[in-house]
Design an enzyme around this catalytic site. Structure first.
Site, PDB file in Angstrom:
ATOM      1  N   ASP A  45       0.837  -1.202   0.000  1.00  0.00           N
ATOM      2  CA  ASP A  45       0.000   0.000   0.000  1.00  0.00           C
ATOM      3  C   ASP A  45       0.870   1.251   0.000  1.00  0.00           C
ATOM      4  O   ASP A  45       1.719   1.426   0.877  1.00  0.00           O
ATOM      5  CB  ASP A  45      -0.901  -0.008   1.243  1.00  0.00           C
ATOM      6  N   TYR A  50       2.651  10.088  -0.266  1.00  0.00           N
ATOM      7  CA  TYR A  50       3.729   9.512   0.540  1.00  0.00           C
ATOM      8  C   TYR A  50       5.109   9.839  -0.047  1.00  0.00           C
ATOM      9  O   TYR A  50       6.116   9.731   0.641  1.00  0.00           O
ATOM     10  CB  TYR A  50       3.594   7.990   0.649  1.00  0.00           C
ATOM     11  N   LYS A  75      -2.989   5.854  -4.154  1.00  0.00           N
ATOM     12  CA  LYS A  75      -4.109   6.737  -3.843  1.00  0.00           C
ATOM     13  C   LYS A  75      -3.948   8.107  -4.501  1.00  0.00           C
ATOM     14  O   LYS A  75      -2.828   8.613  -4.650  1.00  0.00           O
ATOM     15  CB  LYS A  75      -4.234   6.932  -2.324  1.00  0.00           C
ATOM     16  N   HIS A 108      -7.988   9.402  -1.712  1.00  0.00           N
ATOM     17  CA  HIS A 108      -7.361   9.382  -0.396  1.00  0.00           C
ATOM     18  C   HIS A 108      -8.242   9.993   0.700  1.00  0.00           C
ATOM     19  O   HIS A 108      -8.332   9.447   1.806  1.00  0.00           O
ATOM     20  CB  HIS A 108      -6.018  10.112  -0.467  1.00  0.00           C
TER      21      HIS A 108
END
Length: 276
Positions: A45, A50, A75, A108
């Site tokens: 994931d 990120y 996401k 998200h």
């Protein structure tokens, strides 16, 4: 070590225990993902925000696990919501990952005050219809957001990834998901490694089974039919987290863990008020 799979409402299968990469730096992501795959994880994931999709992709390619055996999630970030923007953002994630598809693409956060998540959901529906993504879902959506997305498009998200752990069990959301055939995926499944792992009830159950507190909490997620995605950059910890398939929690254990629920136990942002 084999692990259970859950069937999504579109017929795809997803591993029940995954490897999260939130807060994993780009320069550490490749090694962390490769180590996780070596330990047995098959669900990875990540997310655009990120900042580690390049490293995640490198870790996948460095592994000797075939791509078709790896379930990859990423996401859409809030700043790229909107129909056309979402399609572009998906292409950008694929370029960073160096993959020809991801297995699950999520919105998200709803960011309902911006009024764009429905257009993003329509874009995800298009990606799914075109066969460019295997499954589509959302993250941090509340009941009203889910209901509107379903009403407007007739398409039910396969997954809703939400904060969920024994201190914040989200029972009403889980019931709503079950009613509509949405799989619940837990982020921060071990409560960000805080007080939950020092809770006397958790520690007592851990001692009983000869397991760590983390393993007990992850097993609780599995017993409840949830997907859990713990994160770590340490290979040894990743292996330890994955070692949860050789025992079961009994009814007494589950009752004790279920008793830890606290409506005020949320650690992350509230989706109804989050603005970032």
């Amino acid at each position: 070590m084999s692990q259970p799979m859950l069937t999504l409402n579109d017929g795809s299968s997803i591993p029940q225990l995954g490897f999260g990469t939130w807060q994993t730096p780009e320069e550490k992501a490749a090694a962390a993902v490769a180590a996780a795959l070596a330990a047995g994880y098959r669900l990875i994931d990540t997310a655009a925000i990120y900042g580690n999709e390049v490293g995640v992709g490198e870790g996948i390619r460095a592994s000797d696990v075939p791509r078709e055996d790896i379930f990859v999630t990423t996401k859409l970030w809030n700043s790229q919501q909107g129909y056309d923007e979402t399609l572009r953002a998906y292409d950008e994630s694929l370029r960073r990952l160096k993959l020809d598809h991801v297995d699950l693409y999520l919105i998200h956060w709803p960011m309902a005050h911006r009024g764009r998540y429905l257009d993003s959901w329509r874009a995800l529906v298009t990606l799914k219809k075109e066969g460019r993504v295997r499954s589509i879902g959302v993250s941090n959506f509340q009941k009203a957001h889910l209901q509107q997305a379903m009403d407007e498009t007739g398409v039910v998200p396969a997954v809703n990834q939400i904060e969920l752990h024994p201190y914040f069990q989200q029972r009403a959301m889980r019931a709503f998901h079950a009613q509509h055939g949405i799989v619940t995926e837990s982020w921060s499944p071990i409560g960000q490694g805080g007080a939950l792992l020092r809770d006397e009830k958790v520690l007592r159950i851990a001692q009983k089974h000869g397991k760590t507190a983390v393993q007990i909490v992850l097993r609780w997620h599995l017993e409840n039919g949830l997907i859990a995605i713990p994160k770590t950059v340490h290979a040894e910890r990743a292996r330890e987290n994955f070692n949860v398939f050789d025992f079961r929690l009994d009814s007494e254990d589950m009752a004790a863990l279920n008793s830890l629920d606290n409506p005020k136990g949320r650690l992350g942002p509230d989706p109804d008020t989050a603005n970032f």
